[in-house]
Design a protein around this motif. Structure first.
Motif, PDB file in Angstrom:
ATOM      1  N   GLY A 231       6.648   7.368  -2.741  1.00 36.85           N
ATOM      2  CA  GLY A 231       5.449   7.185  -1.939  1.00 36.85           C
ATOM      3  C   GLY A 231       4.918   5.764  -1.975  1.00 36.85           C
ATOM      4  O   GLY A 231       5.589   4.843  -2.436  1.00 36.85           O
ATOM      5  N   THR A 232       3.713   5.608  -1.471  1.00 37.63           N
ATOM      6  CA  THR A 232       3.061   4.303  -1.418  1.00 37.63           C
ATOM      7  C   THR A 232       1.613   4.460  -1.862  1.00 37.63           C
ATOM      8  O   THR A 232       1.083   5.569  -1.871  1.00 37.63           O
ATOM      9  CB  THR A 232       3.053   3.733   0.019  1.00 37.63           C
ATOM     10  N   VAL A 233       0.986   3.338  -2.206  1.00 38.81           N
ATOM     11  CA  VAL A 233      -0.423   3.384  -2.613  1.00 38.81           C
ATOM     12  C   VAL A 233      -1.111   2.096  -2.174  1.00 38.81           C
ATOM     13  O   VAL A 233      -0.500   1.029  -2.202  1.00 38.81           O
ATOM     14  CB  VAL A 233      -0.539   3.594  -4.145  1.00 38.81           C
ATOM     15  N   LYS A 234      -2.354   2.235  -1.732  1.00 44.19           N
ATOM     16  CA  LYS A 234      -3.107   1.042  -1.353  1.00 44.19           C
ATOM     17  C   LYS A 234      -4.576   1.225  -1.744  1.00 44.19           C
ATOM     18  O   LYS A 234      -4.988   2.345  -2.106  1.00 44.19           O
ATOM     19  CB  LYS A 234      -2.958   0.758   0.147  1.00 44.19           C
ATOM     20  N   THR A 261      -1.702  -9.612  -6.262  1.00 43.00           N
ATOM     21  CA  THR A 261      -2.239  -8.457  -5.544  1.00 43.00           C
ATOM     22  C   THR A 261      -1.253  -8.042  -4.449  1.00 43.00           C
ATOM     23  O   THR A 261      -0.512  -8.858  -3.902  1.00 43.00           O
ATOM     24  CB  THR A 261      -3.596  -8.777  -4.877  1.00 43.00           C
ATOM     25  N   MET A 262      -1.237  -6.745  -4.179  1.00 39.96           N
ATOM     26  CA  MET A 262      -0.345  -6.206  -3.144  1.00 39.96           C
ATOM     27  C   MET A 262      -1.176  -5.470  -2.122  1.00 39.96           C
ATOM     28  O   MET A 262      -2.119  -4.780  -2.478  1.00 39.96           O
ATOM     29  CB  MET A 262       0.603  -5.165  -3.716  1.00 39.96           C
ATOM     30  N   GLU A 263      -0.770  -5.587  -0.904  1.00 41.97           N
ATOM     31  CA  GLU A 263      -1.422  -4.823   0.148  1.00 41.97           C
ATOM     32  C   GLU A 263      -1.087  -3.345  -0.018  1.00 41.97           C
ATOM     33  O   GLU A 263      -1.919  -2.477   0.176  1.00 41.97           O
ATOM     34  CB  GLU A 263      -0.913  -5.335   1.492  1.00 41.97           C
ATOM     35  N   ARG A 264       0.148  -3.110  -0.458  1.00 39.01           N
ATOM     36  CA  ARG A 264       0.631  -1.749  -0.569  1.00 39.01           C
ATOM     37  C   ARG A 264       1.705  -1.691  -1.646  1.00 39.01           C
ATOM     38  O   ARG A 264       2.665  -2.456  -1.594  1.00 39.01           O
ATOM     39  CB  ARG A 264       1.227  -1.364   0.793  1.00 39.01           C
ATOM     40  N   GLY A 265       1.520  -0.819  -2.628  1.00 39.28           N
ATOM     41  CA  GLY A 265       2.571  -0.593  -3.609  1.00 39.28           C
ATOM     42  C   GLY A 265       3.524   0.446  -3.055  1.00 39.28           C
ATOM     43  O   GLY A 265       3.091   1.407  -2.419  1.00 39.28           O
ATOM     44  N   GLU A 266       4.812   0.249  -3.297  1.00 47.12           N
ATOM     45  CA  GLU A 266       5.811   1.170  -2.748  1.00 47.12           C
ATOM     46  C   GLU A 266       6.726   1.691  -3.842  1.00 47.12           C
ATOM     47  O   GLU A 266       6.891   1.044  -4.882  1.00 47.12           O
ATOM     48  CB  GLU A 266       6.687   0.438  -1.719  1.00 47.12           C
TER      49      GLU A 266
END
Ligand code: GDP
Ligand code: MG
Length: 389
Positions: A231-234, A261-266
């Motif tokens: 999944g992903t997380v933001k 920092t990440m816009e979206r962790g995958e």
């Protein structure tokens, strides 16, 4: 302000494995040095890798060190583990989540017991790709190195890794800046780029992150770290902690990787999640953070368990119903009891079906792999076949 992680290249998880003192940590440092000189890494000296954050989790030391670097085509997170026990545990539980492994073998010493065990283990836990660093080539007689390479190819063929590249390197000389051996490390990285394919990531599945660690960052709150399994997380997402009798729901207020920092962790990323309104003592290694409602904790399941043979580091005597080892599921380790199906006992080297009752509930699902350990050594590798309750 913090740097932003730009996802310009595919991300892969790799790591060094191999016998103690064959040069895994030195090579890890050398890779960051060689790539650091080209702007693809921040150089991480040997001492910083070897002094991995150590966590005494319920009396069991878990030790794993991550560095990151970039080649021309990929972004890598690379794990280096200090001891043999750490390999066995982190690999079987999937905490290491390796897409590929760099098998470090000293050309001076050749194949040693842990070389063999790690190859076996890699195969058993589903590491699909191995690249060999035939290390200490600076001090080895080339003919001796040829011999070691021949034996290595035999070992790799035997365990389902035919055609694995073997690259002669000297981590130590590369670390010292020697141009010949710097080029050799570059060849090794090229071999990794070429030989280890970008894996399929389950980014469409509900978010899941096995908790490796939780820490307090003054003024910001609680940060939870781990590798995103799927999944992903933001920022703004709601996540739920599941397992070990705990559980809360919280909003993610920050997502980072290696301090950026990440816009979206995958799926596949090593991430640090900042959680609002959560105290550090509410989160524990062994829980999972998951998309709200997607995971539940369980005590009982059936499993297929391979009991490691004595030659693989396993027990020398049989196990019987009532056996109570420690179970390692993802990042959790909990005591449990095994009830064998069929025969009342089983020998090392055998595969058994069993019902397992855990001392504490953890997030579980069919297909999940786990390790069983006793007295500080791994004695079995299992797969959950059905969740019972
Ligand atoms: P690890 O236990 O596999 O992580 O091994 P280390 O990286 O700690 O190295 C063990 C020893 O081997 C150290 O004394 C290193 O300096 C030495 N060493 C590592 N790489 C090389 C190499 O390429 N050549 C030589 N000659 N020695 C090396
Ligand atoms: Mg080491």
């Amino acid at each position: 302000s913090k740097k932003v992680y730009a996802r310009t290249k595919p991300h892969l998880n790799i790591g060094t494995m191999g016998h103690v003192d064959h040069g895994k940590t030195t090579l890890t440092a050398a890779i960051t040095k060689v790539l650091g000189d080209r702007g693809g890494a921040e150089y991480v000296p040997f001492e910083r890798i070897d002094r991995a954050p150590e966590e005494a989790a319920r009396g069991i030391t878990i030790n794993i060190s991550h560095v990151e670097y970039e080649t021309a085509t990929r972004h890598y997170a690379h794990v280096d583990m200090p001891g043999h026990a750490d390999y066995v545990k982190n690999m079987i539980t999937g905490a290491a989540q390796l897409d590929g492994a760099i098998l470090v073998v000293s050309a001076l010493d050749g194949i040693m017991p842990q070389t063999r065990e790690h190859v076996l283990l890699a195969r058993r836990v589903g590491v699909e790709h191995v690249v060999v660093a035939l290390n200490k080539a600076d001090g080895a007689d080339p003919e001796l190195a040829d011999l070691v390479e021949l034996e290595l190819r035999e070992l790799l063929d035997e365990h389902g890794y035919p055609g694995s590249p073997v690259v002669r390197v000297s981590g130590l000389r590369a670390l010292e800046g020697d141009p010949e051996w710097t080029a050799a490390v570059e060849r090794l990285l090229q071999a990794v780029d070429d030989h280890v394919p970008v894996p399929v990531r389950y980014t469409d599945a509900p978010f899941l992150l096995p908790v490796e660690n939780a820490l307090t960052v003054t003024g910001r709150g609680t940060v939870v770290t781990g590798a995103i399994e799927r999944g992903t997380v933001k920022v703004g997402d709601t996540v739920q902690a599941v397992g070990l009798g705990g559980g809360f729901t919280a909003v993610v207020t920050g997502v980072e990787t290696f301090g950026k920092t990440m816009e979206r962790g995958e799926a596949g990323d090593n991430a640090a999640l900042l959680l609002r309104g959560v105290r550090r003592d509410q989160v524990r290694r062994g829980q999972v953070l998951a998309a709200a409602g997607s995971q539940t904790a369980h005590h009982r399941f059936t499993a297929r368990v391979y009991l490691l043979a004595a030659a693989e580091g396993g027990r020398s005597t049989a196990v019987a119903t009532g056996y109570r080892p420690q179970f390692y599921l993802r990042t959790a380790d909990v005591p449990g009891r095994m009830e064998l199906h069929g025969a009342p006992s089983a020998l090392p080297g055998e595969t058994v079906e069993a019902t397992v009752e855990l001392g504490r509930p953890v997030a579980l699902e069919s297909g999940l792999g786990f390790a069983i350990r006793e007295g500080g050594r791994t004695v079995g590798a299992g797969t959950v076949t059905a969740v019972l309750g």
